[in-house]
Design a protein around this motif. Structure first.
Motif, mmCIF file in Angstrom:
data_model
loop_
_atom_site.group_PDB
_atom_site.id
_atom_site.type_symbol
_atom_site.label_atom_id
_atom_site.label_comp_id
_atom_site.label_asym_id
_atom_site.label_seq_id
_atom_site.Cartn_x
_atom_site.Cartn_y
_atom_site.Cartn_z
ATOM 1 N N GLN A 121 0.768 -1.265 -0.091
ATOM 2 C CA GLN A 121 -0.040 -0.220 -0.025
ATOM 3 C C GLN A 121 0.779 1.205 0.031
ATOM 4 O OE1 GLN A 121 -2.705 0.936 3.189
ATOM 5 N NE2 GLN A 121 -4.338 0.329 2.073
ATOM 6 N N ASN A 122 0.443 2.145 -0.778
ATOM 7 C CA ASN A 122 1.661 3.283 -1.083
ATOM 8 C C ASN A 122 2.832 3.082 -1.162
ATOM 9 O OD1 ASN A 122 -0.946 4.794 -1.027
ATOM 10 N ND2 ASN A 122 -0.850 4.867 1.050
ATOM 11 N N GLY A 123 3.462 1.993 -1.737
ATOM 12 C CA GLY A 123 4.902 1.591 -2.146
ATOM 13 C C GLY A 123 5.573 1.178 -0.619
ATOM 14 N N GLU A 124 4.720 0.625 0.237
ATOM 15 C CA GLU A 124 5.146 0.126 1.400
ATOM 16 C C GLU A 124 4.556 -1.115 1.688
ATOM 17 O OE1 GLU A 124 4.713 2.829 4.613
ATOM 18 O OE2 GLU A 124 6.346 4.157 3.905
ATOM 19 N N ILE A 125 5.359 -2.225 2.169
ATOM 20 C CA ILE A 125 4.741 -3.598 2.689
ATOM 21 C C ILE A 125 3.944 -3.248 4.113
ATOM 22 C CG2 ILE A 125 5.201 -5.931 3.316
ATOM 23 C CD1 ILE A 125 7.651 -5.540 1.401
ATOM 24 N N ILE A 126 2.607 -3.248 4.070
ATOM 25 C CA ILE A 126 1.857 -3.217 5.343
ATOM 26 C C ILE A 126 1.675 -4.463 5.988
ATOM 27 C CG2 ILE A 126 0.795 -1.052 4.648
ATOM 28 C CD1 ILE A 126 -1.375 -2.393 3.917
ATOM 29 N N GLN A 127 1.739 -5.492 5.295
ATOM 30 C CA GLN A 127 1.568 -6.921 5.677
ATOM 31 C C GLN A 127 2.447 -8.083 4.835
ATOM 32 O OE1 GLN A 127 -2.950 -6.516 5.904
ATOM 33 N NE2 GLN A 127 -2.606 -7.626 7.905
ATOM 34 N N MET A 128 2.953 -9.034 5.722
ATOM 35 C CA MET A 128 3.477 -10.060 4.960
ATOM 36 C C MET A 128 3.151 -11.432 5.931
ATOM 37 S SD MET A 128 7.536 -10.597 4.410
ATOM 38 C CE MET A 128 7.963 -8.780 4.033
ATOM 39 N N GLY A 129 2.913 -12.504 4.930
ATOM 40 C CA GLY A 129 2.731 -13.694 5.668
ATOM 41 C C GLY A 129 2.007 -14.632 4.699
ATOM 42 N N SER A 130 1.847 -15.803 5.424
ATOM 43 C CA SER A 130 0.776 -16.853 4.547
ATOM 44 C C SER A 130 -0.653 -16.294 4.685
ATOM 45 C CB SER A 130 0.912 -18.275 4.924
ATOM 46 O OG SER A 130 0.623 -18.324 6.327
ATOM 47 N N HIS A 131 -1.517 -16.775 3.874
ATOM 48 C CA HIS A 131 -3.049 -16.534 3.792
ATOM 49 C C HIS A 131 -3.315 -16.865 5.255
ATOM 50 C CE1 HIS A 131 -7.093 -16.408 2.673
ATOM 51 N NE2 HIS A 131 -7.336 -17.548 3.343
ATOM 52 N N LYS A 132 -3.197 -17.820 5.755
ATOM 53 C CA LYS A 132 -3.878 -18.416 6.950
ATOM 54 C C LYS A 132 -3.294 -17.675 8.341
ATOM 55 C CE LYS A 132 -3.746 -22.452 10.004
ATOM 56 N NZ LYS A 132 -3.190 -23.732 10.204
ATOM 57 N N LYS A 133 -2.189 -17.015 8.017
ATOM 58 C CA LYS A 133 -1.600 -16.105 9.180
ATOM 59 C C LYS A 133 -2.109 -14.751 8.867
ATOM 60 C CE LYS A 133 2.561 -13.919 10.633
ATOM 61 N NZ LYS A 133 4.036 -13.805 10.531
ATOM 62 N N ILE B 48 -5.329 -13.685 7.609
ATOM 63 C CA ILE B 48 -6.591 -13.878 7.938
ATOM 64 C C ILE B 48 -6.835 -13.743 9.364
ATOM 65 C CG2 ILE B 48 -7.412 -14.467 5.678
ATOM 66 C CD1 ILE B 48 -7.979 -17.240 7.290
ATOM 67 N N GLU B 49 -5.800 -14.091 9.869
ATOM 68 C CA GLU B 49 -5.898 -14.143 11.641
ATOM 69 C C GLU B 49 -5.839 -12.567 12.090
ATOM 70 O OE1 GLU B 49 -3.375 -16.862 12.819
ATOM 71 O OE2 GLU B 49 -4.569 -18.833 12.060
ATOM 72 N N ILE B 50 -5.018 -11.831 11.400
ATOM 73 C CA ILE B 50 -4.760 -10.544 11.831
ATOM 74 C C ILE B 50 -5.735 -9.233 11.505
ATOM 75 C CG2 ILE B 50 -3.071 -8.527 11.854
ATOM 76 C CD1 ILE B 50 -0.901 -10.937 11.039
ATOM 77 N N ASN B 51 -6.166 -8.676 12.156
ATOM 78 C CA ASN B 51 -7.189 -7.773 11.820
ATOM 79 C C ASN B 51 -6.530 -6.433 10.842
ATOM 80 O OD1 ASN B 51 -9.577 -6.078 11.514
ATOM 81 N ND2 ASN B 51 -9.465 -5.102 13.469
ATOM 82 N N GLY B 52 -6.783 -6.352 9.573
ATOM 83 C CA GLY B 52 -5.946 -5.541 8.847
ATOM 84 C C GLY B 52 -6.475 -5.323 7.367
ATOM 85 N N TYR B 53 -5.732 -5.066 6.658
ATOM 86 C CA TYR B 53 -6.329 -4.615 5.135
ATOM 87 C C TYR B 53 -6.434 -6.086 4.358
ATOM 88 C CZ TYR B 53 -6.034 -3.515 0.369
ATOM 89 O OH TYR B 53 -6.267 -3.134 -1.290
ATOM 90 N N TYR B 54 -5.712 -7.079 4.644
ATOM 91 C CA TYR B 54 -5.718 -8.388 3.908
ATOM 92 C C TYR B 54 -7.109 -9.055 4.325
ATOM 93 C CZ TYR B 54 -4.710 -12.728 1.900
ATOM 94 O OH TYR B 54 -4.851 -14.031 1.001
ATOM 95 N N ARG B 55 -7.335 -9.121 5.670
ATOM 96 C CA ARG B 55 -8.549 -9.552 6.158
ATOM 97 C C ARG B 55 -9.880 -9.012 5.579
ATOM 98 N NH1 ARG B 55 -9.653 -11.315 12.048
ATOM 99 N NH2 ARG B 55 -10.382 -9.291 12.580
ATOM 100 N N SER B 56 -9.705 -7.790 5.620
ATOM 101 C CA SER B 56 -11.029 -6.765 5.174
ATOM 102 C C SER B 56 -11.158 -7.124 3.789
ATOM 103 C CB SER B 56 -10.571 -5.334 5.453
ATOM 104 O OG SER B 56 -11.675 -4.626 4.849
ATOM 105 N N LEU B 57 -10.177 -7.209 2.931
ATOM 106 C CA LEU B 57 -10.302 -7.250 1.501
ATOM 107 C C LEU B 57 -10.621 -8.785 1.104
ATOM 108 C CD1 LEU B 57 -9.933 -6.338 -1.398
ATOM 109 C CD2 LEU B 57 -7.552 -7.295 -1.472
ATOM 110 N N TYR B 58 -10.202 -9.871 2.093
ATOM 111 C CA TYR B 58 -10.669 -10.959 1.821
ATOM 112 C C TYR B 58 -12.215 -11.110 2.015
ATOM 113 C CZ TYR B 58 -11.414 -16.182 2.738
ATOM 114 O OH TYR B 58 -11.685 -17.414 2.910
ATOM 115 N N ASN B 59 -12.791 -10.453 3.211
ATOM 116 C CA ASN B 59 -14.035 -10.717 3.761
ATOM 117 C C ASN B 59 -15.080 -10.124 2.468
ATOM 118 O OD1 ASN B 59 -13.489 -12.360 6.007
ATOM 119 N ND2 ASN B 59 -13.267 -10.363 7.079
#
Length: 582
Positions: free
Chosen positions: A550-562, A564-575
Motif C-alpha cells: 500500500q502506497n509503495g510500502e509493505i504493510i503486511q506479510m505472511g501466508s494466507h492463513k496467518k 486472515i487471523e490479523i485484523n487489517g487490510y488483507y482480512r478486510s479485502l478477503y471478507n
C-alpha cells in the motif's frame, strides 16, 4: 557538416569502394575530355581546308570520319565508366543505410523503458526511416556527384588554362558569385529541413496513435475531430515542404544563369581574340564545349548542397538519440540463476515523479517459493516486478539474486532466467505458434501445444481455421483479452525459466479457467520461483508468502492463513471478496 562527422566511420569502412569510385571517376572524366579536343582538331582541319586549300577533300573526309569515330568510342568508354561509378558509390550508400539502420535499431533496443515513455513511437520510426533515407542520399548521389564535379572541374579547368589562360580567367569570373549564393541558400535549406523532419515526426506519431486506437475513435464517434487534426498536420507538412521547395527552386536557374554568363564571356572575349588571330576557331569551339560540360555539374552543386543540408539536419536528429546512453548498464556475471530474490531497503522513484513509488521495501524469496503480491491500483506491485526484470534500477537499497547484486548480472543471463507475463499482454503480428515460440525459438510443435494446454488455450486455438498458424492482427487484436493473456502465459511457460512472474495476468479469465491455469502452474513443482501479483485473493491464496502493498510500502506479510487471523487490510479485502462471490 559537423553532425555528419559521426558517419566518417562508415566512410572508412567502405574506403576501398569509395577510392575505387574516385579512380573510375577520373578515368571517365579523362575520356570525356577527348570530344572537345577532337572537335577542336576537326574545326582546325576544316578552317585550314577553307582558308589555305592545302588539304584534299578525301583527306578532310578521312580526318573527320576518324575524329567522329573517336568521339563515339570515347563517349561510350566514358559512359561505361560512369556506370561503374554508380555501381561502386551508390552501392556503398545502400550498405551504409543498412549499417546505420541496424545501429539505430540496436541502440533503440538497448535504451531503457524510460526513454520510450518520453518519446513517441512515430518519432522513433521517422528517425530510422525518413531521416536515414535523407542520410543515404548524402552517401550516394551527393558523394557521387561531388566526386564527379570535383574531378571534372579540376581536369576541365586545368585543360582550359593550358589551352588559353586569359580566356580561362574570364570564364571563371562567375564562380565566386556562385559560391556566395550557394552558401546563403544552403543555410536556409538546413533550417527548413529540420522543421520538415520535426513535422513529419508529429504526423507519423499522430497517424500511428490513430491506427492503434481506432477502436476508441470509432466507439466515441470522434472520427471528424481526428480527421480535422490530421488535416491541420497535413497542411503544416505541405506548407513546410513548399517553403523548402521555394528555396530549392532558386538553385537550378541561378546555376544556369552563371553558366550562361560564362558562355557569353567566352563567346565575346574569345570572338575578339579570334578576330585578332590570337586563337583558332577550334580553340573557341573547344572552350564553349568545356563550359557546356560544366553546366550539369555546376547545376548539381545546388542539388548536392540541398541533399547535404537535409542529411545534416536528419543526422542531427539521429545523433540526438544515438548520444543517449542506456541507463541500465550491463553486468558481467553469467552465473546460472537458481531463483533466490532479496530486496534490501529498496526505494524507487520514477523520473520526474514527486514521490517514491516504493519506500524501504525489504523481503526475501527462496528458490522454488510461490509469492503473492496484492494491493490496490498504484500501490507499487508492478514496480516491484519491473525492478526484478531490471527494466529500472533502484534509487536506493539493493536487490540480490542468489546473493549477487542484480546489477552485476548480464542482462541476457538475468532475463533469460525470467518468464514474464505482463498485465497488458503484447502479441506480435505473426502466427500464434510464432508468438508462443518467442519464449523459446527452438521449441517444436508438440512443445508449443503442450504449454498451450497448460495455459488452457489449446482447445480454442485448434478451432481457428488455420489453428496454430492463424495470423494475428496488430497487438493480437483479433483475439479476446483472455486469449491474449493465455497465449502470453504459454509463451512464458515454454521458456522454462527459473523465475516466473505473473503480473495480474488472469484478470480477463473466468474463475474456472483461472483455477485450471493455477493448478497447472502449481504442478510445475518447486523447480522454479513463482511471483504472482493480483487484485483477487483467490489467485494467490495458496502462496507460501503474501506481500500486501500500500502506497509503495509493505504493510503486511505472511501466508494466507496467518494474514486472515490479523485484523487489517488483507482480512478486510478477503471478507469483501468472499461476500461479493456469494
Amino acid at each position: 557538416m559537423k553532425e555528419l562527422k559521426y558517419l566518417n566511420k562508415y566512410l572508412l569502412k567502405y574506403k576501398f569502394q569509395i577510392f575505387l569510385g574516385i579512380i573510375i571517376s577520373i578515368i571517365a572524366r579523362i575520356f570525356s575530355l577527348f570530344a572537345p579536343r577532337l572537335v577542336n582538331n576537326s574545326l582546325s582541319i576544316v578552317e585550314e581546308y577553307i582558308k589555305y586549300e592545302n588539304i584534299s577533300t578525301e583527306t578532310l573526309q578521312k580526318e573527320l570520319l576518324i575524329n567522329i569515330g573517336l568521339i563515339i568510342i570515347t563517349a561510350l568508354i566514358s559512359g561505361f565508366f560512369t556506370f561503374l561509378i554508380r555501381q561502386t558509390i551508390i552501392n556503398v550508400s545502400r550498405y551504409i543505410e543498412y549499417d546505420l539502420k541496424n545501429e539505430i535499431f540496436l541502440h533503440y533496443q538497448n535504451l531503457s523503458i524510460e526513454f520510450y515513455k518520453k518519446n513517441r513511437t512515430g518519432d522513433l520510426m521517422t528517425r530510422i526511416t525518413e531521416d536515414v533515407s535523407k542520410v543515404r542520399m548524402y552517401f550516394g548521389p551527393a558523394i557521387m556527384y561531388s566526386i564527379n564535379t570535383t574531378v571534372l572541374f579540376i581536369i576541365v579547368i586545368a585543360s582550359m588554362i593550358n589551352l588559353a589562360p586569359t580566356l580561362s580567367l574570364y570564364t571563371l569570373i562567375p564562380l565566386p558569385v556562385l559560391s556566395i549564393i550557394i552558401f546563403k541558400l544552403s543555410k536556409s535549406i538546413h533550417i527548413r529541413t529540420t522543421i520538415i523532419q520535426q513535422t513529419i515526426s508529429r504526423l507519423s506519431s499522430f497517424t500511428q496513435e490513430t491506427f492503434s486506437g481506432i477502436s476508441i475513435i470509432k466507439s466515441f464517434n470522434i472520427e471528424p475531430r481526428i480527421e480535422s487534426k490530421f488535416n491541420l498536420l497535413s497542411i503544416e507538412s505541405k506548407d513546410r515542404n513548399l517553403d523548402l521547395a521555394k528555396i530549392q527552386a532558386w538553385f537550378f536557374p541561378l546555376m544556369i544563369l552563371m553558366i550562361g554568363l560564362s558562355n557569353s564571356l567566352v563567346i565575346y572575349v574569345g570572338g575578339i581574340q579570334y578576330i585578332e588571330e590570337k586563337i583558332d576557331i577550334g580553340v573557341l569551339a573547344e572552350f564553349i564545349l568545356y563550359v557546356s560540360m560544366l553546366t550539369w555539374p555546376v547545376a548539381t552543386v545546388g542539388w548536392v548542397t540541398s541533399i547535404v543540408q537535409q542529411a545534416e539536419a536528419s543526422q542531427k536528429r539521429i545523433n540526438a538519440f544515438l548520444k543517449q546512453k542506456p541507463k541500465i548498464l550491463e553486468g558481467f556475471n553469467e552465473k546460472n540463476i537458481k531463483g533466490e530474490i532479496r530486496f534490501n531497503n529498496v526505494k524507487f522513484k520514477y523520473s520526474g515523479a514527486e514521490f517514491n513509488a516504493l519506500n524501504n521495501i525489504s523481503f526475501k524469496i527462496l528458490p522454488g517459493e510461490k509469492i503473492g503480491i496484492i494491493g490496490n491500483t498504484g500501490s507499487g506491485k508492478s514496480t516491484i516486478l519491473d525492478l526484478i526484470l531490471r527494466l529500472y534500477d533502484v534509487t536506493n537499497g539493493e536487490i540480490l539474486i542468489d546473493n549477487i547484486n542484480i546489477k552485476d548480472y548480464s542482462l541476457k543471463t538475468l532475463r533469460n532466467s525470467i518468464g514474464y507475463v505482463p498485465q497488458n499482454p503484447f502479441l506480435f503480428s505473426e502466427t500464434i505458434i510464432e508468438n508462443i515460440k518467442y519464449g523459446n525459438y527452438k521449441s517444436k510443435q508438440l512443445d508449443v501445444e503442450k504449454f498451450a494446454k497448460k495455459a488452457q488455450v489449446h482447445k480454442e486455438i485448434i478451432k481457428f481455421n488455420s489453428s496454430y498458424k492463424t495470423l494475428l492482427g496488430e497487438r493480437g487484436v483479433t483475439l479476446s483479452g483472455g486469449q491474449r493473456q493465455r497465449i502470453s502465459i504459454a509463451r512464458a511457460l515454454i521458456k522454462k525459466p527459473q523465475i516466473l512472474i505473473f503480473d495480474d495476468c488472469l484478470s480477463s479469465v473466468d474463475s474456472e479457467t483461472e483455477d485450471k491455469i493455477l493448478k497447472e502452474i502449481n504442478n510445475l513443482g518447486r523447480s522454479r520461483t513463482l511471483i504472482i501479483t493480483s487484485n483477487n485473493i483467490s489467485s494467490i491464496i495458496d502462496a507460501d508468502k503474501i506481500l500486501v502493498i500500500q502506497n509503495g510500502e509493505i504493510i503486511q506479510m505472511g501466508s494466507h492463513k496467518k494474514l486472515i487471523e490479523i485484523n487489517g487490510y488483507y482480512r478486510s479485502l478477503y471478507n469483501k471478496q468472499k461476500t461479493e462471490k456469494q
